[in-house]
Design an enzyme around this catalytic site. Structure first.
Site, PDB file in Angstrom:
ATOM      1  N   GLY A   1      27.311  64.401  -7.502  1.00 41.97           N
ATOM      2  CA  GLY A   1      26.254  63.484  -7.893  1.00 41.97           C
ATOM      3  C   GLY A   1      24.920  64.208  -7.959  1.00 41.97           C
ATOM      4  N   CYS A   2      23.969  63.623  -8.671  1.00 42.79           N
ATOM      5  CA  CYS A   2      22.687  64.304  -8.882  1.00 42.79           C
ATOM      6  C   CYS A   2      21.894  64.440  -7.580  1.00 42.79           C
ATOM      7  CB  CYS A   2      21.879  63.602  -9.968  1.00 42.79           C
ATOM      8  SG  CYS A   2      21.639  61.825  -9.697  1.00 42.79           S
TER       9      CYS A   2
END
Length: 313
Positions: A117-118
């Site tokens: 995930g970012c």
């Protein structure tokens, strides 16, 4: 031997479009496509999922899990960009720079890779090396805030921010995940080897792309008293020689902009502070190293191609 074939399941979403844009310029792979009218046709999707050498899943979590069940070809390799498999057994977490680069070898061999995930990417880059090098205690509750451009929210958020007549509140930074139970927390904890989840607050701001994920380190979180220079040295040694993750060599005298690395697939760590209070910030593009760029990096490793091919370094 022919070119490896690649299929993007969910090619019209933000991440899928970014991956496709990176791959469309390349001549070392063959990109398979599905007709617009058949994007929701399970039979056609299953055919492509089982035909391709490598598949990207750019889907909501439930749809990604369903897509995996459609794959019967044992030779098909998968990179899932959703949250669905980031802590699942049998899946390799796609952050090549971890384990002093040994994760790179695991990704190259893997048939199933979960793309980070970012927000998790920024937090892990700041924290995992410090835990691994026995500087940060694993039972610490690590505070973190992360500012992202609005493209990280997908199509609906992009449309809201770019609408001609938009809500006035969108002009200001907005905190979210106020329950302190953000969906990236399990992977952040697992990949950093933490005993407890971090204290994490994400913020979305009025710019398209770019991310600044910041971790605050105080004396009670560390095994010994250190300065910002000490932390910078540990991180620099850990990521030495990495093509996509680097450490700024000096403290920053002014400000750090969240969109500084917009359009790049790299990540840069900045370490600041004084006395025994240290701020570590990861700057990167939420659609680059935070999503599509990282996925293409893993694809390159899995297919035996140059690791940074097709990436903006």
């Amino acid at each position: 031997m022919g070119k490896p074939t690649v299929y993007i399941d969910g090619q019209v979403g933000t991440t899928g479009l970014q991956i496709r844009e990176r791959l469309a310029r390349r001549d070392d792979i063959e990109l398979l496509s599905i007709a617009d009218a058949l994007r929701h046709d399970t039979t056609e999707r299953a055919r492509l999922l089982n035909t391709a050498d490598l598949v990207f899943l750019c889907l909501p979590d439930a749809a990604a899990r369903e897509a995996v069940t459609l794959i019967e070809n044992p030779e098909t390799r998968v990179i899932d960009a959703s949250t669905a498999h980031r802590t699942a057994p049998g899946w390799v977490y796609g952050f090549p720079e971890l384990d002093r680069g040994l994760r790179r070898e695991a990704i190259a061999r893997a048939t199933r890779v979960a793309n980070p995930g970012c927000h998790a990417t920024g937090f892990i880059a700041c924290v995992a090396p410090l835990v691994e090098e026995r500087l940060l205690v694993p039972d610490a509750t690590v505070p973190c805030f992360s500012v992202t451009g609005y493209t990280g929210g997908g199509r609906s958020m992009i449309e809201a921010y770019e609408a001609p007549a938009r809500a006035a509140a969108l002009s200001a930074p907005r905190l979210y995940g106020l329950s302190l139970a953000h969906k990236h927390l399990p992977e952040m904890r697992a990949q950093c080897g933490l005993d407890v989840a971090p204290l994490f607050v994400p913020v979305v701001a009025d710019y398209p792309r770019g991310m600044a994920t910041s971790v605050l380190l105080t004396r009670d979180l560390l095994r010994r008293r250190v300065t910002a220079a000490d932390v910078r040295c540990v991180l620099a040694q850990y990521f030495a020689g990495e093509p996509l993750v680097t450490v700024s060599p000096e403290p920053d005298g002014g400000m750090l902009a969240g969109n500084e690395l917009a359009g790049s697939d790299a990540l840069v760590l900045h370490v600041n502070g004084e006395d025994d209070q240290v701020l570590v910030t990861a700057l990167f593009d939420n659609l680059g190293k935070g999503a599509s760029g990282a996925a293409v990096q893993s694809m390159n490793l899995m297919l035996g191609l140059g690791e940074t091919c097709g990436l903006a370094v």
